[in-house]
Design a protein around this motif. Structure first.
Motif, mmCIF file in Angstrom:
data_model
loop_
_atom_site.group_PDB
_atom_site.id
_atom_site.type_symbol
_atom_site.label_atom_id
_atom_site.label_comp_id
_atom_site.label_asym_id
_atom_site.label_seq_id
_atom_site.Cartn_x
_atom_site.Cartn_y
_atom_site.Cartn_z
ATOM 1 N N SER A 1 34.416 24.463 2.387
ATOM 2 C CA SER A 1 34.896 23.513 3.229
ATOM 3 C C SER A 1 36.421 23.839 3.096
ATOM 4 O O SER A 1 36.891 24.608 3.032
ATOM 5 C CB SER A 1 34.425 23.293 4.592
ATOM 6 N N VAL A 2 36.718 22.215 1.824
ATOM 7 C CA VAL A 2 37.878 21.795 2.059
ATOM 8 C C VAL A 2 38.379 23.167 1.215
ATOM 9 O O VAL A 2 39.843 22.836 1.041
ATOM 10 C CB VAL A 2 37.599 20.341 1.661
ATOM 11 N N ALA A 3 37.205 23.201 0.514
ATOM 12 C CA ALA A 3 38.606 24.294 -1.323
ATOM 13 C C ALA A 3 39.343 25.902 -0.445
ATOM 14 O O ALA A 3 39.499 26.436 -1.120
ATOM 15 C CB ALA A 3 36.953 24.490 -2.411
ATOM 16 N N HIS A 4 38.342 26.148 0.628
ATOM 17 C CA HIS A 4 38.987 27.559 1.010
ATOM 18 C C HIS A 4 39.314 27.409 2.615
ATOM 19 O O HIS A 4 39.992 28.067 2.874
ATOM 20 C CB HIS A 4 37.615 28.149 1.774
ATOM 21 N N LEU A 5 39.682 26.257 2.907
ATOM 22 C CA LEU A 5 40.592 26.112 3.672
ATOM 23 C C LEU A 5 42.320 26.021 3.933
ATOM 24 O O LEU A 5 42.240 25.714 2.719
ATOM 25 C CB LEU A 5 40.191 24.558 4.082
ATOM 26 N N PRO A 6 42.774 27.276 4.136
ATOM 27 C CA PRO A 6 43.868 27.222 4.112
ATOM 28 C C PRO A 6 44.895 26.709 4.298
ATOM 29 O O PRO A 6 46.421 26.363 3.645
ATOM 30 C CB PRO A 6 44.035 29.075 5.141
ATOM 31 N N ALA B 1 50.764 14.156 2.088
ATOM 32 C CA ALA B 1 50.871 14.058 3.098
ATOM 33 C C ALA B 1 49.904 15.068 3.759
ATOM 34 O O ALA B 1 50.237 14.950 4.958
ATOM 35 C CB ALA B 1 52.756 14.401 3.643
ATOM 36 N N THR B 2 49.781 16.302 3.644
ATOM 37 C CA THR B 2 48.809 17.222 4.540
ATOM 38 C C THR B 2 47.817 17.150 3.911
ATOM 39 O O THR B 2 46.512 16.811 4.873
ATOM 40 C CB THR B 2 49.859 18.696 3.614
ATOM 41 N N ILE B 3 47.543 16.232 2.823
ATOM 42 C CA ILE B 3 45.655 16.751 2.445
ATOM 43 C C ILE B 3 45.224 15.513 2.988
ATOM 44 O O ILE B 3 43.974 15.615 3.067
ATOM 45 C CB ILE B 3 45.939 17.025 0.880
ATOM 46 N N GLN B 4 45.887 14.649 2.625
ATOM 47 C CA GLN B 4 44.965 12.940 3.397
ATOM 48 C C GLN B 4 44.538 12.931 4.462
ATOM 49 O O GLN B 4 43.208 12.751 4.806
ATOM 50 C CB GLN B 4 45.913 11.909 3.179
ATOM 51 N N PRO B 5 45.470 13.127 5.468
ATOM 52 C CA PRO B 5 44.787 13.766 6.662
ATOM 53 C C PRO B 5 43.916 13.995 7.502
ATOM 54 O O PRO B 5 42.794 14.188 7.738
ATOM 55 C CB PRO B 5 45.778 13.709 7.784
ATOM 56 N N ILE B 6 44.101 15.667 6.551
ATOM 57 C CA ILE B 6 42.575 16.251 7.105
ATOM 58 C C ILE B 6 41.069 16.209 6.400
ATOM 59 O O ILE B 6 40.213 15.960 6.962
ATOM 60 C CB ILE B 6 43.385 17.539 6.438
ATOM 61 N N ALA B 7 41.109 15.688 5.386
ATOM 62 C CA ALA B 7 39.973 15.293 4.182
ATOM 63 C C ALA B 7 39.844 14.062 4.958
ATOM 64 O O ALA B 7 38.708 13.917 5.198
ATOM 65 C CB ALA B 7 40.666 14.264 2.797
ATOM 66 N N GLU B 8 40.383 12.980 5.965
ATOM 67 C CA GLU B 8 39.694 11.771 5.973
ATOM 68 C C GLU B 8 38.882 12.381 7.682
ATOM 69 O O GLU B 8 37.867 11.854 7.183
ATOM 70 C CB GLU B 8 40.702 10.691 6.343
ATOM 71 N N VAL B 9 39.434 13.439 8.192
ATOM 72 C CA VAL B 9 39.340 13.839 9.277
ATOM 73 C C VAL B 9 37.833 14.294 8.972
ATOM 74 O O VAL B 9 36.554 14.696 9.580
ATOM 75 C CB VAL B 9 39.855 14.916 10.393
ATOM 76 N N ILE B 10 37.723 15.337 7.500
ATOM 77 C CA ILE B 10 36.539 15.776 7.842
ATOM 78 C C ILE B 10 35.555 15.007 7.101
ATOM 79 O O ILE B 10 34.184 15.296 7.520
ATOM 80 C CB ILE B 10 37.017 17.353 6.754
ATOM 81 N N ARG B 11 35.845 13.751 6.503
ATOM 82 C CA ARG B 11 35.013 12.764 6.084
ATOM 83 C C ARG B 11 34.261 11.972 6.544
ATOM 84 O O ARG B 11 33.178 11.845 6.951
ATOM 85 C CB ARG B 11 36.041 12.359 5.020
ATOM 86 N N GLU B 12 35.119 11.813 7.793
ATOM 87 C CA GLU B 12 34.421 10.894 9.329
ATOM 88 C C GLU B 12 33.492 11.778 9.797
ATOM 89 O O GLU B 12 32.668 11.511 10.617
ATOM 90 C CB GLU B 12 35.277 10.057 9.478
ATOM 91 N N ALA B 13 34.487 13.415 9.645
ATOM 92 C CA ALA B 13 33.157 14.116 11.062
ATOM 93 C C ALA B 13 32.117 14.386 9.883
ATOM 94 O O ALA B 13 30.581 14.795 10.952
ATOM 95 C CB ALA B 13 33.277 15.383 10.982
ATOM 96 N N SER B 14 32.015 14.307 8.603
ATOM 97 C CA SER B 14 30.600 14.808 8.243
ATOM 98 C C SER B 14 30.126 13.803 7.823
ATOM 99 O O SER B 14 28.594 14.329 7.681
ATOM 100 C CB SER B 14 30.892 15.298 6.925
ATOM 101 N N GLY B 15 30.703 12.185 7.691
ATOM 102 C CA GLY B 15 29.466 11.904 7.391
ATOM 103 C C GLY B 15 29.304 11.139 6.027
ATOM 104 O O GLY B 15 28.495 10.532 5.917
ATOM 105 N N VAL B 16 30.561 11.708 5.562
ATOM 106 C CA VAL B 16 29.784 11.291 3.596
ATOM 107 C C VAL B 16 30.848 10.091 3.268
ATOM 108 O O VAL B 16 31.601 9.508 4.192
ATOM 109 C CB VAL B 16 30.286 13.042 3.045
ATOM 110 N N THR B 17 30.479 10.118 2.437
ATOM 111 C CA THR B 17 31.164 8.040 1.531
ATOM 112 C C THR B 17 32.375 8.616 1.454
ATOM 113 O O THR B 17 33.684 7.459 1.480
ATOM 114 C CB THR B 17 30.869 7.679 0.348
ATOM 115 N N TYR B 18 33.145 10.071 0.743
ATOM 116 C CA TYR B 18 33.952 10.051 0.586
ATOM 117 C C TYR B 18 34.649 11.304 -0.036
ATOM 118 O O TYR B 18 33.460 12.275 -0.144
ATOM 119 C CB TYR B 18 35.023 9.264 -1.003
ATOM 120 N N LEU B 19 35.374 11.900 1.018
ATOM 121 C CA LEU B 19 36.182 13.227 -0.066
ATOM 122 C C LEU B 19 37.462 13.214 -0.554
ATOM 123 O O LEU B 19 38.491 12.835 -0.312
ATOM 124 C CB LEU B 19 36.302 14.358 1.582
ATOM 125 N N VAL B 20 37.600 13.467 -1.707
ATOM 126 C CA VAL B 20 38.481 13.031 -2.834
ATOM 127 C C VAL B 20 39.164 14.641 -3.535
ATOM 128 O O VAL B 20 38.280 15.593 -4.013
ATOM 129 C CB VAL B 20 38.160 12.517 -3.800
#
Length: 478
Positions: free
Chosen positions: A52-57, A70-89
């Motif tokens: 999902s992250v790899a195909h996100l425009p 500056a753009t990717i970090q906030p989006i990745a953290e929202v997705i990480r917290e919503a999905s319950g994974v430990t990290y999204l890099v």
């Protein structure tokens, strides 16, 4: 000696062992399947998040910004917290981080090898990174192709992971309920095993294996006796018919030919033993031995006339005790499918009694002890008492008559016990006779003799066993 485990305990223990084995195997298999399913579910979840992250425009467009993090970090953290994974890099095509749960790690190169996703392949496995050992998925992030004929270039990677410690915690939580279910199954299985054991015991009337074996043997003996009863009834009908026709001589001849009635001295078991008492003993012992699966043969050289005077009758009575006990011991030693051979004959002024068997024999170092009261080389089974008495009684009779007894190895490979009893009354002129034990019957039934003898010690002044060679079939000592 420790008492043997009862049938009820054996059944219960066997069923409990089966229940525990099944529960343990089920628990191990269920636990392995549970871990496999948990990891597969985690892989599916992490792969979905990474794709999902790899195909996100928004992620694609941020790669062209002056500060992509500056753009990717906030989006990745929202997705990480919503999905319950430990990290999204998210990284660029050199492995430099654009996002990380720890913002201080942004701008650093990843600590693990990114070559597989950068080559356009998806990678799944366990690696140790800055956050610890984790179960992770790495997928490539493709950019825009130059034209329709050109492949899309890899511009970065998306790595999603769950710490192994978190997986183990989830697994322990699931295993707790699995263990609760297994414990409940074990309790139910044990209770059912106890119920089945009680039911089986009631169906067999609370009998033990020894009792069941005895009943089966008794049933077989009963069937044999029933068959013999029919045969005997037919024999009686023939005899009755011959007598009613007045053909007495034919009736006597028929009785002698039957082999199981009439004169015992005419029996085919010992045709040359004319002593009624000894002939009867040999006939009965042959039948008894056959019931125990043992073949008892009377040596063809056996020959003994009927007692002609009181002295001979007394000698034959003592011979009953000696021969009966020797045969019983030999049958017991040979066991099922064994063989026992008996020799009874006179040699000059002596009566020779010799019994061979194909059992294990008597060790030479123990031959001087076998005639002691209470001594035995066998272990008494449940309910068996009075062992080690029969040969002690044999020695008493031999000592009283000033005879000889030897123990050696016979032609059958087992023990040979030979007894020589003087026939003349001069034998009583030596040591005073030993008084007979109270309650000892005058027949050769060793069990009755053993019961009467008990654990009495040997009489004072008893003669020691004479270690002479065994008596041969011809009545001579080699």
């Amino acid at each position: 000696m420790r008492r043997a485990m009862t049938l009820r305990a054996q059944l219960l223990v066997l069923q409990v062992v089966i229940v525990l084995a099944v529960v343990c195997v089920t628990g191990v298999v269920a636990s392995a399947l549970q871990e496999r399913q948990l990891r597969q579910a985690s892989v599916d979840q992490m792969t979905g998040v990474a794709q999902s992250v790899a195909h996100l425009p928004a992620i694609h467009d941020a790669f062209d910004d002056e500060d992509p993090s500056a753009t990717i970090q906030p989006i990745a953290e929202v997705i990480r917290e919503a999905s319950g994974v430990t990290y999204l890099v998210v990284t660029d095509d050199r492995g430099v981080r654009y996002s990380h749960p720890n913002p201080e790690r942004i701008g650093e190169r990843v600590s693990t090898d990114p070559s597989v996703p950068l080559s356009g392949q998806v990678w799944t496995g366990t690696q140790t990174g800055t956050l610890g050992t984790s179960w992770r998925v790495k997928v490539p992030i493709f950019g825009d192709a130059a034209d329709d004929a050109s492949p899309a270039p890899v511009i970065g990677t998306a790595s999603v992971g769950i710490l192994e410690s978190e997986l183990r915690a989830d697994l322990r939580e699931d295993r707790f309920w699995l263990l609760v279910a297994l414990a409940g199954a074990t309790v139910v299985g044990v209770l059912c095993a106890a119920w089945v054991t009680r039911l089986v015991r009631r169906r067999i009337y609370q009998l033990e294996p020894e009792d069941i074996a005895t009943l089966l043997e008794t049933r077989g003996l009963t069937d044999a006796l029933r068959s013999q009863s029919h045969e005997f009834a037919n024999t009686l009908h023939v005899i009755s018919g011959l007598l009613e026709l007045g053909r007495v001589e034919d009736a006597i001849a028929f009785i002698e030919r039957s082999g199981h009635g009439g004169l015992l001295t005419a029996s085919s078991v010992a045709p040359n033993v004319r002593s009624p008492e000894l002939a009867a003993l040999l006939l009965v012992k042959t039948i008894t031995a056959r019931e125990h699966g043992v073949t008892l043969d009377v040596d063809a050289n056996s020959a003994l006339g009927a007692p002609a005077d009181p002295e001979a009758s007394s000698l034959h009575s003592d011979a009953l005790v000696v021969l009966g006990n020797l045969i019983d011991n030999a049958v017991d030693a040979s066991g099922r499918e064994g063989r026992v051979r008996v020799l009874v004959r006179t040699a000059g002024a002596h009566l020779l009694l010799q019994v061979d068997d194909d059992g294990p024999g008597v060790p030479e170092q123990l031959r001087h002890q076998v005639f002691k009261a209470g001594f035995t080389t066998k272990t008494a089974g449940p309910g068996e008492h009075g062992r080690g008495i029969g040969l002690a009684l044999v020695r008493r009779v031999v000592d009283r008559r000033d005879g000889e007894v030897t123990v050696g190895t016979g032609e059958l490979g087992g023990a040979r016990v030979a007894v020589r009893l003087p026939a003349s009354s001069a034998a009583h002129e030596g040591p005073p006779p030993v008084e007979p034990l109270a309650g000892v019957p005058a027949v050769g039934d060793s069990r009755a003799v053993d019961a009467a003898l008990g654990s009495s010690a040997a009489p004072a002044g008893a003669r020691p066993v004479i270690s002479t060679p065994p008596v041969g079939p011809g009545g001579t000592t080699p």
